[in-house]
Design a protein around this motif. Structure first.
Motif, mmCIF file in Angstrom:
data_model
loop_
_atom_site.group_PDB
_atom_site.id
_atom_site.type_symbol
_atom_site.label_atom_id
_atom_site.label_comp_id
_atom_site.label_asym_id
_atom_site.label_seq_id
_atom_site.Cartn_x
_atom_site.Cartn_y
_atom_site.Cartn_z
ATOM 1 N N VAL A 217 -0.046 -5.040 0.880
ATOM 2 C CA VAL A 217 -1.067 -4.453 1.744
ATOM 3 C C VAL A 217 -0.620 -3.072 2.225
ATOM 4 O O VAL A 217 -1.368 -2.088 2.133
ATOM 5 C CB VAL A 217 -1.359 -5.366 2.949
ATOM 6 C CG1 VAL A 217 -2.252 -4.651 3.966
ATOM 7 C CG2 VAL A 217 -2.018 -6.668 2.495
ATOM 8 N N VAL A 218 0.599 -2.990 2.734
ATOM 9 C CA VAL A 218 1.115 -1.715 3.234
ATOM 10 C C VAL A 218 1.167 -0.680 2.109
ATOM 11 O O VAL A 218 0.736 0.475 2.273
ATOM 12 C CB VAL A 218 2.509 -1.907 3.865
ATOM 13 C CG1 VAL A 218 3.108 -0.563 4.264
ATOM 14 C CG2 VAL A 218 2.417 -2.821 5.079
ATOM 15 N N PHE A 219 1.675 -1.076 0.944
ATOM 16 C CA PHE A 219 1.784 -0.165 -0.196
ATOM 17 C C PHE A 219 0.405 0.367 -0.591
ATOM 18 O O PHE A 219 0.227 1.573 -0.820
ATOM 19 C CB PHE A 219 2.426 -0.882 -1.386
ATOM 20 C CG PHE A 219 2.618 -0.019 -2.596
ATOM 21 C CD1 PHE A 219 3.834 0.606 -2.836
ATOM 22 C CD2 PHE A 219 1.586 0.168 -3.514
ATOM 23 C CE1 PHE A 219 4.007 1.415 -3.959
ATOM 24 C CE2 PHE A 219 1.749 0.973 -4.622
ATOM 25 C CZ PHE A 219 2.968 1.592 -4.853
ATOM 26 N N ALA A 220 -0.566 -0.525 -0.674
ATOM 27 C CA ALA A 220 -1.893 -0.119 -1.134
ATOM 28 C C ALA A 220 -2.525 0.907 -0.201
ATOM 29 O O ALA A 220 -3.142 1.885 -0.656
ATOM 30 C CB ALA A 220 -2.788 -1.353 -1.262
ATOM 31 N N TYR A 221 -2.367 0.713 1.108
ATOM 32 C CA TYR A 221 -2.933 1.673 2.052
ATOM 33 C C TYR A 221 -2.129 2.970 2.078
ATOM 34 O O TYR A 221 -2.688 4.060 2.206
ATOM 35 C CB TYR A 221 -3.021 1.062 3.450
ATOM 36 C CG TYR A 221 -4.242 0.183 3.612
ATOM 37 C CD1 TYR A 221 -5.505 0.742 3.801
ATOM 38 C CD2 TYR A 221 -4.137 -1.200 3.553
ATOM 39 C CE1 TYR A 221 -6.635 -0.053 3.929
ATOM 40 C CE2 TYR A 221 -5.257 -2.008 3.681
ATOM 41 C CZ TYR A 221 -6.504 -1.428 3.871
ATOM 42 O OH TYR A 221 -7.605 -2.223 3.987
ATOM 43 N N GLU A 222 -0.825 2.866 1.968
ATOM 44 C CA GLU A 222 0.004 4.071 1.996
ATOM 45 C C GLU A 222 -0.253 4.967 0.790
ATOM 46 O O GLU A 222 -0.163 6.189 0.889
ATOM 47 C CB GLU A 222 1.495 3.680 2.028
ATOM 48 C CG GLU A 222 2.007 3.251 3.375
ATOM 49 C CD GLU A 222 3.508 3.060 3.367
ATOM 50 O OE1 GLU A 222 4.128 3.377 4.388
ATOM 51 O OE2 GLU A 222 4.061 2.592 2.352
#
Length: 230
Positions: A217-222
């Motif tokens: 989730v964090v990777f996708a938004y970043e």
């Protein structure tokens, strides 16, 4: 290989500098037949050494501890190449965004506040032991809100090489993961079997070097795979 919580109890290590807090956690967990508390640590240094010694499935980690704090201890525990290393569940009384994002980037698989219920804690441990990540709903909303702010996301080019390794289908799966979809929901959306979705999720995590769905989730938004509201 045995499965924690199915073939054997889930092995849990408690890391908190307050003895009464550790005792409270132990009392809550030891009544559960599928959970076993295998050790306690009062600081981050001890948590790291005990993790290597007793090899828990899940580490309950406080943030503020003397000496090596919980964030640094988490980095040391999750920064190895051990595929069977433990998941780290951050538990803190400090409802602060800097702790939240530092914990996630340090490799934590979940983040809960200590004012939650015993039932929520037990369920979180079971979720992490299964290999999934967990964020409390209010924390998930804050993750999305943070990346919705102008300039908050990382430069998408920093993840371009890793993203290029994904197939179009795997990228579709990553986008849906980032929006909080379960395997069943992804399967229905993409007209796939749940077993196929599970395989795609595993491949996405492996190609991106991520431990679990929370980090996805964090990777996708970043890296601009999805945008809040998109």
């Amino acid at each position: 290989m045995s499965t924690p919580g199915v073939d054997r109890p889930i092995r849990v290590l408690l890391a908190d500098d307050q003895h009464l807090v550790r005792t409270g956690f132990r009392v809550i967990l030891e009544v559960e037949e599928d959970i076993e508390v295998v050790g306690e640590a009062a600081d981050g240094e001890r948590a790291v050494s005990m993790t290597r010694a007793v090899r828990p499935d899940v580490v309950l980690m406080d943030v503020q501890m003397p000496g090596v704090d919980g964030l640094e201890a988490t980095r040391r525990i999750t920064g190895t190449d051990d595929p069977d290393g433990p998941a780290v569940l951050i538990l803190t009384t400090f409802d602060r965004d800097d702790y939240l994002f530092a914990a996630l980037r340090a490799g934590a698989s979940g983040f809960l506040l200590k004012n939650g219920t015993p039932e929520a804690l037990v369920e979180a441990i079971r979720v992490l032991a299964r290999g999934d990540g967990l964020l409390a709903p209010e924390i998930t909303r804050r993750v999305i809100a943070t990346f919705a702010r102008p300039g908050a996301a990382a430069d998408p080019r920093t993840g371009e090489a890793a993203l290029d390794e994904l197939t179009p289908r795997e990228r579709d799966v990553l986008a849906r993961l980032a929006r909080g979809a379960s395997n069943a929901e992804i399967a229905a959306d993409l007209h796939l079997g749940e077993a196929t979705v599970k395989t795609h999720v595993s491949r996405v995590l492996a190609k991106l070097g991520l431990r679990d769905r929370v980090q996805a989730v964090v990777f996708a938004y970043e890296h601009g795979v999805v945008r809040p509201g998109g």
